[in-house]
Design a protein around this motif. Structure first.
Motif, PDB file in Angstrom:
ATOM      1  N   CYS A   1      62.708  87.095  10.637  1.00  0.00           N
ATOM      2  CA  CYS A   1      63.494  86.315  11.587  1.00  0.00           C
ATOM      3  C   CYS A   1      64.342  85.275  10.881  1.00  0.00           C
ATOM      4  O   CYS A   1      65.503  85.042  11.242  1.00  0.00           O
TER       5      CYS A   1
ATOM      6  N   LEU B   1      67.031  84.908  13.614  1.00  0.00           N
ATOM      7  CA  LEU B   1      66.451  85.095  14.943  1.00  0.00           C
ATOM      8  C   LEU B   1      65.328  84.098  15.171  1.00  0.00           C
ATOM      9  O   LEU B   1      64.710  83.604  14.224  1.00  0.00           O
ATOM     10  N   ASP B   2      65.051  83.819  16.438  1.00  0.00           N
ATOM     11  CA  ASP B   2      63.912  82.988  16.804  1.00  0.00           C
ATOM     12  C   ASP B   2      62.826  83.923  17.334  1.00  0.00           C
ATOM     13  O   ASP B   2      63.060  84.643  18.321  1.00  0.00           O
ATOM     14  N   PRO B   3      61.646  83.942  16.719  1.00  0.00           N
ATOM     15  CA  PRO B   3      60.599  84.899  17.140  1.00  0.00           C
ATOM     16  C   PRO B   3      60.239  84.772  18.620  1.00  0.00           C
ATOM     17  O   PRO B   3      59.799  85.751  19.228  1.00  0.00           O
TER      18      PRO B   3
ATOM     19  N   VAL C   1      61.479  93.229  15.596  1.00  0.00           N
ATOM     20  CA  VAL C   1      61.757  93.196  14.155  1.00  0.00           C
ATOM     21  C   VAL C   1      61.572  94.589  13.538  1.00  0.00           C
ATOM     22  O   VAL C   1      62.329  94.980  12.640  1.00  0.00           O
TER      23      VAL C   1
ATOM     24  N   GLY D   1      56.770  89.202  18.429  1.00  0.00           N
ATOM     25  CA  GLY D   1      58.015  89.469  17.711  1.00  0.00           C
ATOM     26  C   GLY D   1      58.021  90.746  16.902  1.00  0.00           C
ATOM     27  O   GLY D   1      59.032  91.081  16.275  1.00  0.00           O
TER      28      GLY D   1
ATOM     29  N   VAL E   1      62.232  87.380  20.520  1.00  0.00           N
ATOM     30  CA  VAL E   1      62.213  88.771  20.058  1.00  0.00           C
ATOM     31  C   VAL E   1      61.238  89.583  20.919  1.00  0.00           C
ATOM     32  O   VAL E   1      60.156  89.112  21.268  1.00  0.00           O
TER      33      VAL E   1
END
Lengths: 356, 356
Positions: free
Chosen positions: B277, B282-284, B198, B194, B287
């Protein structure tokens, strides 16, 4: 750890190299295949990337890998409009890369294809471009084997940008590159020049020239194979795209350190191209082609190669336009109809941007 | 004469295939590496291009040419901004393609590079991108051998778009592809996930997470070579870029017709990525990463491969996150910390567009 995980390179000490100093920003001419394109490659890309192969600056790179000889080439395509008389961005994306490979004698085997799509473009446009690309690949007997799609926000991009890269095998005994050209070589062009650029311009500007001018866009792998059947000893081949025949001849003259002398009257310019160029203030020698090649052939093979070219559908209009000479090395000179001569310079930028 | 000289294909009878019917125009999600990207490939590109190799839809194509086995891959790059903590579009352009090749076990040998430049972009930006690309290529031991530059008018493009294609040799005895994955295979990820997505989001949105999050962008050819030294019998490798680990696991599960079961707690998510996240919703798992891989390894080799990965600088954080099972073929299931399970779907579009 590799450099790749570090911060961007510190270029605070970077100074714009001299030839680019008057151009601190990119202009359209940097994509034109002329002097400005060459300055960009020589002053920025070549020092940054290094490497022996890139420095040869041919249409494609000739490589050794695992004991075989490969040609490898790439082109991006940003033509406007996406569809034009005689072809589309999809046709160009196949034929442009297939032809670059053919110019080193390689028959294209595999293509990659990268799409950069603009948000909001009609899916039908993507489908039409894809179908044209697939049909052109089948016609050229090359397989699209890997691809990628990116999407950018509406207002960026122009509907569809394409990139293709291609791989082909270079046959044994074939060594086609500008450095092999010598004085005495005969210069043959495979047919009428200036057609693609004028076709694009006519549709882009909505011009009417009495007859519709249709792009010559085509894949030249078969024509080159026919020529190699006569002799593997072709010295150099170029497809005169951006910058036209003038750029192709100049690049060979410089790389081979020979003079190139052409007879202006011998260069096949169709009347409708000539008329359009007169109206638009263009010189046909500088207008892009997409289905023609210029060959530098040893004198003893020239007649046989010319005959073979004329027997091929894509070379029916082939003709000798000149020869290589010892005088004025690195320079292209045209003998005019009036018995005089004029220097045919490398173009600076591009007369017609975004023709491929 | 080939099709290429004919008019654009008549698609008046073309109807948008069912899955795309609700999306008659391109949206950002079509470039996201999820369900929408797959629909585009399956409904438009695959039928248009045909071909056996493209249909495998791997990170790269495995080809036979002149008696050797080649991997061939391409990616375009439209990341914004061009420079970010830990890398640049130049680093991505090298590492993205090098990693696609590595995922078939090939060590990248040669790269092509196509620039699409926007008129008006500072020449210094072009130079910085080029230097970053050259440095990344040297770090990955791959040579840029052929290139192309196009320029589009100011207001189109975004400064710099890049495309790279790469060629690598696949070593004898190596046959890495999703179809080889079987129940019992161990799923190993090479480190924290992720991070790249990010990192991009934090600079793009000007967000502060207390610590600077630096992209993991790196070339994985060396790590893969280390793994192959343990055993050539790796079953499948993926670099979880667009769509993240979730997309990579789903693609393998579908292609191999196995179930994939991961332990959610075992997936290495750094606290700063987890925090970002949470803040961004967000959901890692979804990502993008640019310097990580996920490996499907036969059980008998898993311990030795894991140890070799951990001994490599780019695999120090390697860990087992799950295994392949006979149940729920084509589906990825996560065991949650609470003893339950949840289905990890293929993402529809992309949480963070233009991260590569």
């Amino acid at each position: 750890m590799p450099d790749t995980t570090q911060a961007p390179p510190d270029l605070t000490a970077w100074t714009c190299p001299a030839p680019l100093r008057d151009q601190p920003k990119v202009v359209m001419g940097h994509g034109g295949g002329g002097v400005m394109s060459a300055e960009l490659v020589q002053n920025i890309f070549a020092p940054a990337f290094g490497g022996r192969v890139l420095s040869q600056l041919g249409d494609s790179a000739a490589l050794s890998l695992g004991g075989i000889r490969l040609a490898f080439s790439t082109d991006s395509f940003v033509v406007r409009p996406l569809f034009f008389p005689g072809g589309s961005i999809g046709d160009l994306a196949v034929n442009g890369t297939v032809n670059d490979l053919a110019m080193s004698g390689a028959r294209a085997a595999f293509l990659s294809c990268g799409f950069i799509l603009e948000e909001g473009v009609e899916m039908e446009v993507v489908a039409r471009v894809s179908h044209a690309l697939g049909a052109a690949a089948r016609a050229a007997d090359v397989e699209v084997v890997t691809g990628d799609t990116k999407v950018v926000e509406a207002g960026h991009g122009d509907g569809v940008y394409l990139n293709t890269a291609g791989i082909g095998l270079i046959p044994d005994g074939v060594d086609i590159r500008p450095q092999r050209v010598v004085p005495g070589d005969v210069v043959i062009v495979s047919g009428a020049i200036g057609v693609h650029g004028v076709a694009i311009m006519s549709v882009r500007e909505g011009l009417e020239f009495g007859v519709e001018i249709v792009s010559d866009c085509a894949a030249l792998g078969g024509l080159v194979a026919t020529m190699l059947d006569v002799t593997p000893d072709l010295h150099a081949l170029r497809d005169p795209t951006r910058g036209g025949l003038a750029a192709a001849l100049n690049e060979i003259a410089v790389a081979a350190r020979v003079g190139v002398e052409i007879r202006e009257k011998a260069v096949p310019v169709p009347p409708e191209v000539d008329g359009a160029c007169t109206m638009l203030g263009l010189d046909p020698l500088y207008v892009a082609n997409e289905g023609k090649l210029v060959a530098f052939v040893p004198r003893q093979h020239a007649d046989a190669v010319l005959a073979a070219m004329r027997a091929h559908p894509l070379g029916a209009g082939s003709t000798v336009i000149g020869e290589c000479v010892r005088s004025h090395p690195g320079m292209v000179v045209a003998r005019t109809g009036l018995g005089g001569t004029r220097v045919v310079d490398l173009p600076i930028g591009e007369q017609l941007p975004r023709i491929c």
